[in-house]
Design an enzyme around this catalytic site. Structure first.
Site, PDB file in Angstrom:
ATOM      1  N   GLY A  77       0.791  -1.233   0.000  1.00 12.16           N
ATOM      2  CA  GLY A  77       0.000   0.000   0.000  1.00 12.16           C
ATOM      3  C   GLY A  77       0.817   1.273   0.000  1.00 12.16           C
ATOM      4  O   GLY A  77       0.358   2.311   0.482  1.00 12.16           O
ATOM      5  N   ARG A  80      -6.407  -8.394  -7.774  1.00 12.74           N
ATOM      6  CA  ARG A  80      -7.553  -9.151  -8.273  1.00 12.74           C
ATOM      7  C   ARG A  80      -8.012  -8.516  -9.573  1.00 12.74           C
ATOM      8  O   ARG A  80      -8.014  -7.286  -9.709  1.00 12.74           O
ATOM      9  CB  ARG A  80      -8.728  -9.055  -7.287  1.00 12.74           C
ATOM     10  CG  ARG A  80      -8.416  -9.533  -5.912  1.00 12.74           C
ATOM     11  CD  ARG A  80      -8.593 -11.015  -5.773  1.00 12.74           C
ATOM     12  NE  ARG A  80      -9.879 -11.463  -6.271  1.00 12.74           N
ATOM     13  CZ  ARG A  80     -10.126 -12.711  -6.663  1.00 12.74           C
ATOM     14  NH1 ARG A  80      -9.172 -13.614  -6.641  1.00 12.74           N
ATOM     15  NH2 ARG A  80     -11.327 -13.058  -7.080  1.00 12.74           N
ATOM     16  N   LEU A  97     -10.975  -7.400 -11.764  1.00 12.42           N
ATOM     17  CA  LEU A  97     -12.385  -7.080 -11.516  1.00 12.42           C
ATOM     18  C   LEU A  97     -13.246  -7.670 -12.628  1.00 12.42           C
ATOM     19  O   LEU A  97     -12.816  -7.733 -13.787  1.00 12.42           O
ATOM     20  CB  LEU A  97     -12.569  -5.559 -11.470  1.00 12.42           C
ATOM     21  CG  LEU A  97     -11.815  -4.856 -10.331  1.00 12.42           C
ATOM     22  CD1 LEU A  97     -11.710  -3.361 -10.607  1.00 12.42           C
ATOM     23  CD2 LEU A  97     -12.489  -5.115  -8.995  1.00 12.42           C
ATOM     24  N   ASN A 109      -5.770   2.691 -12.706  1.00 13.06           N
ATOM     25  CA  ASN A 109      -4.793   1.736 -12.181  1.00 13.06           C
ATOM     26  C   ASN A 109      -3.391   2.260 -12.469  1.00 13.06           C
ATOM     27  O   ASN A 109      -3.202   3.061 -13.380  1.00 13.06           O
ATOM     28  CB  ASN A 109      -4.985   0.369 -12.857  1.00 13.06           C
ATOM     29  CG  ASN A 109      -4.040  -0.675 -12.297  1.00 13.06           C
ATOM     30  OD1 ASN A 109      -3.796  -0.722 -11.086  1.00 13.06           O
ATOM     31  ND2 ASN A 109      -3.474  -1.507 -13.160  1.00 13.06           N
ATOM     32  N   HIS A 154       0.459   0.809 -13.339  1.00 13.65           N
ATOM     33  CA  HIS A 154       1.113  -0.426 -13.787  1.00 13.65           C
ATOM     34  C   HIS A 154       2.603  -0.132 -13.941  1.00 13.65           C
ATOM     35  O   HIS A 154       2.979   0.889 -14.539  1.00 13.65           O
ATOM     36  CB  HIS A 154       0.489  -0.849 -15.122  1.00 13.65           C
ATOM     37  CG  HIS A 154       1.100  -2.098 -15.679  1.00 13.65           C
ATOM     38  ND1 HIS A 154       0.813  -3.343 -15.159  1.00 13.65           N
ATOM     39  CD2 HIS A 154       1.999  -2.293 -16.677  1.00 13.65           C
ATOM     40  CE1 HIS A 154       1.513  -4.254 -15.835  1.00 13.65           C
ATOM     41  NE2 HIS A 154       2.232  -3.636 -16.743  1.00 13.65           N
ATOM     42  N   SER A 198       2.936   3.537 -15.591  1.00  8.39           N
ATOM     43  CA  SER A 198       1.862   4.172 -16.357  1.00  8.39           C
ATOM     44  C   SER A 198       0.596   4.183 -15.526  1.00  8.39           C
ATOM     45  O   SER A 198       0.258   3.188 -14.884  1.00  8.39           O
ATOM     46  CB  SER A 198       1.561   3.370 -17.635  1.00  8.39           C
ATOM     47  OG  SER A 198       2.735   3.152 -18.384  1.00  8.39           O
ATOM     48  N   ASP A 242      -4.795  -4.139 -18.506  1.00 12.19           N
ATOM     49  CA  ASP A 242      -3.747  -3.137 -18.772  1.00 12.19           C
ATOM     50  C   ASP A 242      -3.827  -2.508 -20.164  1.00 12.19           C
ATOM     51  O   ASP A 242      -2.793  -2.168 -20.764  1.00 12.19           O
ATOM     52  CB  ASP A 242      -2.336  -3.747 -18.581  1.00 12.19           C
ATOM     53  CG  ASP A 242      -2.113  -4.288 -17.182  1.00 12.19           C
ATOM     54  OD1 ASP A 242      -2.727  -3.746 -16.238  1.00 12.19           O
ATOM     55  OD2 ASP A 242      -1.337  -5.243 -17.027  1.00 12.19           O
ATOM     56  N   LYS A 290       8.940   2.501  -7.936  1.00 16.16           N
ATOM     57  CA  LYS A 290       7.977   2.881  -6.875  1.00 16.16           C
ATOM     58  C   LYS A 290       8.115   4.361  -6.520  1.00 16.16           C
ATOM     59  O   LYS A 290       7.110   5.054  -6.346  1.00 16.16           O
ATOM     60  CB  LYS A 290       8.193   2.045  -5.608  1.00 16.16           C
ATOM     61  CG  LYS A 290       7.632   0.648  -5.706  1.00 16.16           C
ATOM     62  CD  LYS A 290       6.306   0.517  -4.958  1.00 16.16           C
ATOM     63  CE  LYS A 290       5.802  -0.904  -5.028  1.00 16.16           C
ATOM     64  NZ  LYS A 290       5.749  -1.571  -3.739  1.00 16.16           N
ATOM     65  N   ALA A 304       9.039   6.699  -8.389  1.00 15.96           N
ATOM     66  CA  ALA A 304       8.432   7.451  -9.501  1.00 15.96           C
ATOM     67  C   ALA A 304       6.902   7.349  -9.430  1.00 15.96           C
ATOM     68  O   ALA A 304       6.191   8.332  -9.647  1.00 15.96           O
ATOM     69  CB  ALA A 304       8.948   6.912 -10.835  1.00 15.96           C
ATOM     70  N   GLU A 305       6.415   6.156  -9.097  1.00 19.39           N
ATOM     71  CA  GLU A 305       4.962   5.970  -8.994  1.00 19.39           C
ATOM     72  C   GLU A 305       4.362   6.899  -7.949  1.00 19.39           C
ATOM     73  O   GLU A 305       3.286   7.465  -8.147  1.00 19.39           O
ATOM     74  CB  GLU A 305       4.633   4.522  -8.610  1.00 19.39           C
ATOM     75  CG  GLU A 305       4.904   3.527  -9.718  1.00 19.39           C
ATOM     76  CD  GLU A 305       4.453   2.114  -9.346  1.00 19.39           C
ATOM     77  OE1 GLU A 305       4.219   1.840  -8.148  1.00 19.39           O
ATOM     78  OE2 GLU A 305       4.340   1.288 -10.262  1.00 19.39           O
TER      79      GLU A 305
HETATM   80  C1  GRF Z   1       3.082  -1.103  -7.802  1.00 20.84           C
HETATM   81  O1  GRF Z   1       4.329  -1.401  -8.341  1.00 20.84           O
HETATM   82  C2  GRF Z   1       2.080  -0.905  -8.896  1.00 20.84           C
HETATM   83  O2  GRF Z   1       2.633  -0.453 -10.093  1.00 20.84           O
HETATM   84  C3  GRF Z   1       1.508  -2.274  -9.095  1.00 20.84           C
HETATM   85  O3  GRF Z   1       1.494  -2.836  -7.821  1.00 20.84           O
HETATM   86  C4  GRF Z   1       2.488  -2.244  -7.011  1.00 20.84           C
HETATM   87  C5  GRF Z   1       1.826  -1.785  -5.751  1.00 20.84           C
HETATM   88  O4  GRF Z   1       2.739  -1.441  -4.763  1.00 20.84           O
HETATM   89  N1  GRF Z   1       0.216  -2.192  -9.730  1.00 20.84           N
HETATM   90  P1  GRF Z   1       2.270  -0.805  -3.398  1.00 20.84           P
HETATM   91  O5  GRF Z   1       1.334  -1.793  -2.705  1.00 20.84           O
HETATM   92  O6  GRF Z   1       1.568   0.476  -3.702  1.00 20.84           O
HETATM   93  O7  GRF Z   1       3.508  -0.581  -2.603  1.00 20.84           O
END
Ligand code: GRF
Length: 320
Positions: free
Chosen positions: A14, A92, A94, A108, A110, A137, A146, A172, A174-175
């Site tokens: 999370g 999961r 959906l 989402n 990815h 992305s 995706d 991560k 970067a995310e």
């Molecule tokens: C991330 O790398 C995301 O891109 C993928 O799942 C991972 C989730 O990581 N869909 P976290 O639980 O947010 O640390």
């Protein structure tokens, strides 16, 4: 400032959820997190959400069909007043029906530069392919995995000697920068007059022999020649003190207009001046606008004023 209500689904650590949550607590955030839900009771992110006073919900998928599990998750979403669902490491898939019901309202993240490397093991695949960059992305969720429209991406350089784990760690980071920003932009665009005008313009100008023309200081669209064309749509951005951003289209007259406004006041309103001659306002700055519906109204309005030579062609085309 109006805040969109966002629910987040997680299955694991999370960290993206935490990034989204803390971004939502900053001044002027465009969204608030109304629920964090998981299919795993031990998802670490649940504790973080609880500590911040966010409602949480857990429903194990074990022993339930996909549909049953999704129904329980959906009930929690609806109870929380969710407008947008944000998936953050939700492991999961959906059900198609669920995704269709929430069409355009599920995002989402990815860990690849889509359309490259859908599915799993993305960082290893990027390294093995000799790519210069991996990344992440944010995309709209559609029934196909995706594959929905990509809204934003962050690139992460692949270094020599990179391992999937070392790359994943930086992806991560970067995310965590990318996701809150992409969610903010996405939930705000439905209230942004520039974006809404662009959508209306695309649909209006896709109809035959149309052009944009200003009328009383507002943009509008006409059918026919530049010289003698007729208006079939007007775009209103909070005009005459109204809170609505709307497109005005022609109904058959005042009776139909009043019927629409009475039965669906969240969708329609009677605009100042134009209302008297049967133009109805179709409200665009609201959650869940159905753009097919907007498109149908534009076409109907177009038909009601277009010259016969054009409507005839349209009628012929309809038969095929
Ligand atoms: C991330 O790398 C995301 O891109 C993928 O799942 C991972 C989730 O990581 N869909 P976290 O639980 O947010 O640390």
């Amino acid at each position: 400032m109006r805040k969109a209500k966002v629910a987040i689904f997680i299955s694991g650590s999370g960290t993206n959820m935490a990034a989204l949550l803390y971004a939502s607590l900053l001044d002027n955030a465009a969204y608030e997190v109304v629920l964090v839900a998981s299919n795993k009771a031990d998802a670490a992110g649940l504790d973080i959400a609880e500590a911040e006073g966010i409602a949480t919900f857990v429903h194990s998928h074990m022993g339930h069909s996909r549909e049953e599990h999704d129904a329980a998750m959906e009930a929690a979403l609806v109870d929380a007043g969710t407008e947008y669902l944000v998936l953050a490491g939700y492991m999961r898939i959906l059900s198609d029906e669920f995704v269709r019901r929430w069409e355009g309202r599920i995002l989402n993240i990815h860990p690849s530069l889509l359309p490259k490397y859908k599915g799993l093991d993305t960082n290893r695949r990027a390294i093995d392919a000799g790519d210069s960059h991996g990344g992440a992305s944010v995309h709209i969720v559609t029934p196909e995995l995706d594959a929905g429209e990509v809204l934003a991406q962050a690139k992460v350089a692949i270094r020599t000697g990179e391992t999937p784990a070392s790359l994943a760690e930086r992806v991560k980071f970067a995310e965590h920068q990318l996701y809150p920003r992409a969610v903010s932009d996405y939930v705000s665009r439905g209230y942004d007059a520039g974006y809404l005008y662009q959508r209306v313009q695309e649909l209006a100008l896709a109809l035959p022999e149309t052009h944009a023309r200003e009328s009383h200081g507002s943009p509008g669209f006409r059918v026919g020649t530049e010289k003698s064309g007729k208006f079939f749509a007007h775009f209103n951005d909070q005009h005459h003190g109204s809170e609505h951003i709307a497109v005005l289209v022609k109904t058959s007259g005042i009776d139909e207009l009043m019927g629409l406004v009475e039965t669906q006041p969240e969708v329609y309103f009677k605009p100042a001046y134009y209302g008297a001659s049967g133009w109805v306002g179709l409200i665009l700055n609201r959650p869940g606008v159905d753009w097919e519906h907007v498109s149908e109204w534009l076409e109907r309005s177009w038909r009601s004023v277009a010259p016969a030579r054009l409507t005839k062609l349209m009628n012929v085309a309809d038969q095929f």
